[in-house]
Design an enzyme around this catalytic site. Structure first.
Site, PDB file in Angstrom:
ATOM      1  N   ASP A 399      42.861  32.674  37.076  1.00 14.23           N
ATOM      2  CA  ASP A 399      41.330  32.310  37.485  1.00 14.23           C
ATOM      3  C   ASP A 399      41.233  31.641  38.878  1.00 14.23           C
ATOM      4  OD1 ASP A 399      38.878  30.782  35.419  1.00 14.23           O
ATOM      5  OD2 ASP A 399      39.093  30.294  37.627  1.00 14.23           O
ATOM      6  N   GLU A 442      35.098  35.076  36.822  1.00  7.29           N
ATOM      7  CA  GLU A 442      36.250  35.203  37.862  1.00  7.29           C
ATOM      8  C   GLU A 442      37.638  35.083  37.247  1.00  7.29           C
ATOM      9  OE1 GLU A 442      36.019  32.106  36.412  1.00  7.29           O
ATOM     10  OE2 GLU A 442      36.652  31.139  38.179  1.00  7.29           O
TER      11      GLU A 442
HETATM   12  P1  GH3 Z   1      37.051  26.633  37.856  1.00  7.33           P
HETATM   13  O1  GH3 Z   1      37.951  26.608  39.324  1.00  7.33           O
HETATM   14  O2  GH3 Z   1      37.120  25.577  37.173  1.00  7.33           O
HETATM   15  O3  GH3 Z   1      37.414  27.891  37.439  1.00  7.33           O
HETATM   16  O4  GH3 Z   1      35.544  26.595  38.448  1.00  7.33           O
HETATM   17  P2  GH3 Z   1      34.784  27.866  39.049  1.00  7.33           P
HETATM   18  O5  GH3 Z   1      33.803  27.326  39.972  1.00  7.33           O
HETATM   19  O6  GH3 Z   1      35.802  28.660  39.759  1.00  7.33           O
HETATM   20  O7  GH3 Z   1      34.508  28.644  37.994  1.00  7.33           O
HETATM   21  P3  GH3 Z   1      33.302  28.470  36.642  1.00  7.33           P
HETATM   22  O8  GH3 Z   1      33.825  29.124  35.565  1.00  7.33           O
HETATM   23  O9  GH3 Z   1      32.571  27.095  37.024  1.00  7.33           O
HETATM   24  O10 GH3 Z   1      32.108  29.409  37.400  1.00  7.33           O
HETATM   25  C1  GH3 Z   1      32.390  30.922  37.589  1.00  7.33           C
HETATM   26  C2  GH3 Z   1      31.533  31.514  38.502  1.00  7.33           C
HETATM   27  O11 GH3 Z   1      31.821  32.760  38.752  1.00  7.33           O
HETATM   28  C3  GH3 Z   1      30.060  31.174  38.258  1.00  7.33           C
HETATM   29  C4  GH3 Z   1      29.429  32.682  38.384  1.00  7.33           C
HETATM   30  O12 GH3 Z   1      28.334  32.631  39.161  1.00  7.33           O
HETATM   31  C5  GH3 Z   1      30.584  33.471  39.055  1.00  7.33           C
HETATM   32  N1  GH3 Z   1      30.685  34.709  38.889  1.00  7.33           N
HETATM   33  C6  GH3 Z   1      30.905  35.339  37.782  1.00  7.33           C
HETATM   34  N2  GH3 Z   1      30.830  36.721  37.737  1.00  7.33           N
HETATM   35  C7  GH3 Z   1      30.637  36.888  39.027  1.00  7.33           C
HETATM   36  C8  GH3 Z   1      30.295  38.165  39.899  1.00  7.33           C
HETATM   37  O13 GH3 Z   1      30.545  39.413  39.090  1.00  7.33           O
HETATM   38  N3  GH3 Z   1      30.274  38.276  41.048  1.00  7.33           N
HETATM   39  C9  GH3 Z   1      30.110  36.776  41.782  1.00  7.33           C
HETATM   40  N4  GH3 Z   1      29.967  36.924  43.107  1.00  7.33           N
HETATM   41  N5  GH3 Z   1      30.302  35.777  41.154  1.00  7.33           N
HETATM   42  C10 GH3 Z   1      30.506  35.722  39.711  1.00  7.33           C
HETATM   43 MG    MG Z   2      37.568  29.602  38.581  1.00  3.02          MG
HETATM   44 MG    MG Z   3      36.346  29.957  35.351  1.00  5.64          MG
END
Ligand code: GH3
Ligand code: MG
Ligand code: MG
Length: 531
Positions: A399, A442
């Protein structure tokens, strides 16, 4: 380079029995000529109009019966058509006898009949009919000479000659008939041979289409195309260049020793064939102008280049070297090559479309690694295989740390680039039989068949280290959770849950580290190790 364009034309085929039907027109013509002639010349003839009229009516009735059978009795129509040709001969011979014997102007009807039969049926039938007409001619001639029938030779337009000259003139008549017969037969046999060839070519095309139908490999399709064209038209050297997208590569070659990998780009001659959508005849391929084609078929002379198009999309070309000295190639051959090419292009397009659909169904569109569905299937497959062999399977869940923040600070596009970089790094640094997948947002997952827990830990730390080198606006780190089969779970769901659990503990412990399920998180962050 001297390109010349050729255009094709399809030939039409009419069945033998249909062609024989056309002879009825000729028969009606004979009747009209005979009746008109007798009506006009009745004063100079022994024959009465009634007599000729009755015979003609009988003849036309027979022709009508023959036509009826031709239409309704499939089994007998060929033999009836043959008998009718003999009847024609008898009618013409009788007319000849009635209207001046062997010197009658109507004897020329035999020539017309002969030519028509040769052209409509076949040169063999024509020659048989020539024998029949000659035989009937002699019957008329000798029947008069022997006094079996009243002599009518020279009744009209009689030459003031002795009987010896009559004999010579009659023989000349027969000789002339045979000159006509042989000339027409020669012409017709050439024509028939060509038609037979064309029929064979069309059958070959039909066979090729059904062979292509079962193929799912583009190289196979290209190979079939070259092999079939080579066998049917004698092309000894050739290549098929093609691609589903972008640069062309050699899909198949014939008579060329292992063509090397083609340079990127597309030769002008190919672009030209695509632009005009026409086949090109190229006398010499110049390595300076068209280097890729020149390397695919070295020292090529007289290349026929046919573009491969499927529903308006150019997919490649087939280039064939033909050996004709004159540098020209038959229109028919070119038209056939085009048809073979069209069918192959459709087959190629279908295969490539199917591959594309499959690829889209199996990969994550942003990162190009496997999608979650493929990941789950692969994990189940690996678990059942490993349980049979009592082997390990490692599962890593990765992650990206603080990714939400990264997105917020640098924008979604920069975030996308990070995900692509991470996917690429993971895929490039795993073994061929490992599965790298995007599990969600992610989060990535890696299946490591045959890896025990310690090995998995080492792999996870190595990957973590490599991901930290991904180029981005801010350093990228990942937290990793590791679970292995069979120690941490026997079912896919159980194992995923265990790896997730370990991942959660990595995050809890401060991120940028690896935790094996049930164990402690590694202490040394990759970012710190990387400096
Ligand atoms: P943590 O370290 O606890 O994993 O927190 P985090 O911020 O890395 O992860 P969180 O699960 O809170 O949020 C995931 C983010 O990933 C939010 C979302 O907008 C972003 N995301 C998901 N899919 C994509 C994508 O395809 N492209 C981009 N640029 N962002 C994405
Ligand atoms: Mg994350
Ligand atoms: Mg996450």
């Amino acid at each position: 380079m001297t390109p010349a364009t050729t255009r094709s034309r399809a030939s039409e085929f009419v069945s033998l029995t249909e062609r024989m039907g056309f002879l009825h027109g000729l028969r009606a013509g004979f009747a009209v000529v005979a009746l008109t002639f007798v009506a006009l010349m009745s004063r100079d003839l022994d024959a009465s109009l009634t007599e000729v009229g009755l015979a003609t009516a009988a003849y036309l009735s027979l022709a009508a019966v023959a036509e009826f059978i031709r239409r309704h009795d499939k089994g007998r129509r060929v033999s009836v058509a043959g008998w009718m040709l003999l009847v024609d001969g008898v009618y013409v011979a009788w007319l000849m006898y009635m209207t001046g014997g062997t010197q009658s102007p109507l004897r020329f009807l035999a020539y017309v009949h002969l030519i028509a039969v040769t052209l409509l049926a076949s040169y063999r039938t024509g020659l048989k009919i020539a024998v029949w007409h000659s035989l009937l001619f002699f019957v008329v001639y000798y029947a008069q000479a022997a006094g079996l029938v009243p002599a009518r030779d020279g009744l009209i337009f009689a030459l003031p000659v002795s009987s010896g000259d009559f004999e010579r003139v009659s023989m000349l008549n027969v000789a002339a008939l045979w000159v006509v017969a042989l000339a027409t037969a020669t012409f017709s046999s050439v024509n028939e041979r060509e038609l037979r060839r064309q029929k064979v070519d069309l059958e070959e095309l039909a066979d090729t289409v059904s062979e292509l139908d079962a193929r799912t490999d583009p190289f196979d399709i290209a190979d079939i195309l070259l092999r079939r064209l080579g066998a049917a038209f004698g092309f000894e050297r050739g290549v098929v260049l093609g691609s589903s997208r972008g640069d062309l590569s050699v899909l198949a070659s014939r008579g060329v020793d292992q063509p090397g990998k083609m340079e990127p780009g597309i030769d002008p001659v190919v672009v030209n064939a695509w632009r005009t959508r026409e086949d090109l005849l190229v006398r010499r391929v110049d390595p300076d102008t068209d280097p890729r084609l020149a390397s695919a078929v070295p020292d090529a002379r007289n290349l026929l280049i046919v573009p491969l198009f499927a529903e308006g999309t150019p997919l490649g070309v087939v280039a064939l070297e033909h050996s004709s000295r004159s540098g020209t190639i038959k229109r028919w051959t070119v038209s056939m090559v085009r048809q073979f090419a069209t069918h192959s292009a459709l087959a190629l397009r279908n295969v490539w479309l199917l591959e594309e659909v499959q690829r889209m169904a199996e990969t994550d569109s942003l990162t190009g690694v496997a999608n979650r569905r493929v990941f789950e299937t692969a994990l189940r497959r690996e678990l059942s295989r490993s349980s049979r062999r009592a082997d390990h399977v490692g599962l890593l869940m990765l992650d990206v740390d603080h990714f939400k923040r990264f997105n917020d600070v640098h924008g979604h596009q920069a975030g996308d680039a990070v995900l692509q970089g991470v996917g690429k790094t993971l895929a490039a640094n795993c073994r061929d039989f490992d599965t790298v997948a995007r599990y969600g947002g992610e989060e990535f997952a890696v299946i490591l068949p045959g890896c025990a827990p310690e090995e998995c830990l080492a792999v996870a730390d190595r990957l973590r280290e490599l991901v930290s080198q991904v180029q981005a606006e801010d350093p990228v780190t990942v937290s990793v959770g590791v679970a292995t089969f069979p120690s941490h779970g026997l079912e896919a769901e159980e194992l995923i849950k265990a790896a997730d659990d370990a991942l959660y503990r990595s995050k809890r412990a401060g991120r940028d580290r690896t935790t094996v399920f049930g164990g402690r998180a590694t202490d040394e962050p990759a970012s710190a190790a990387a400096g």
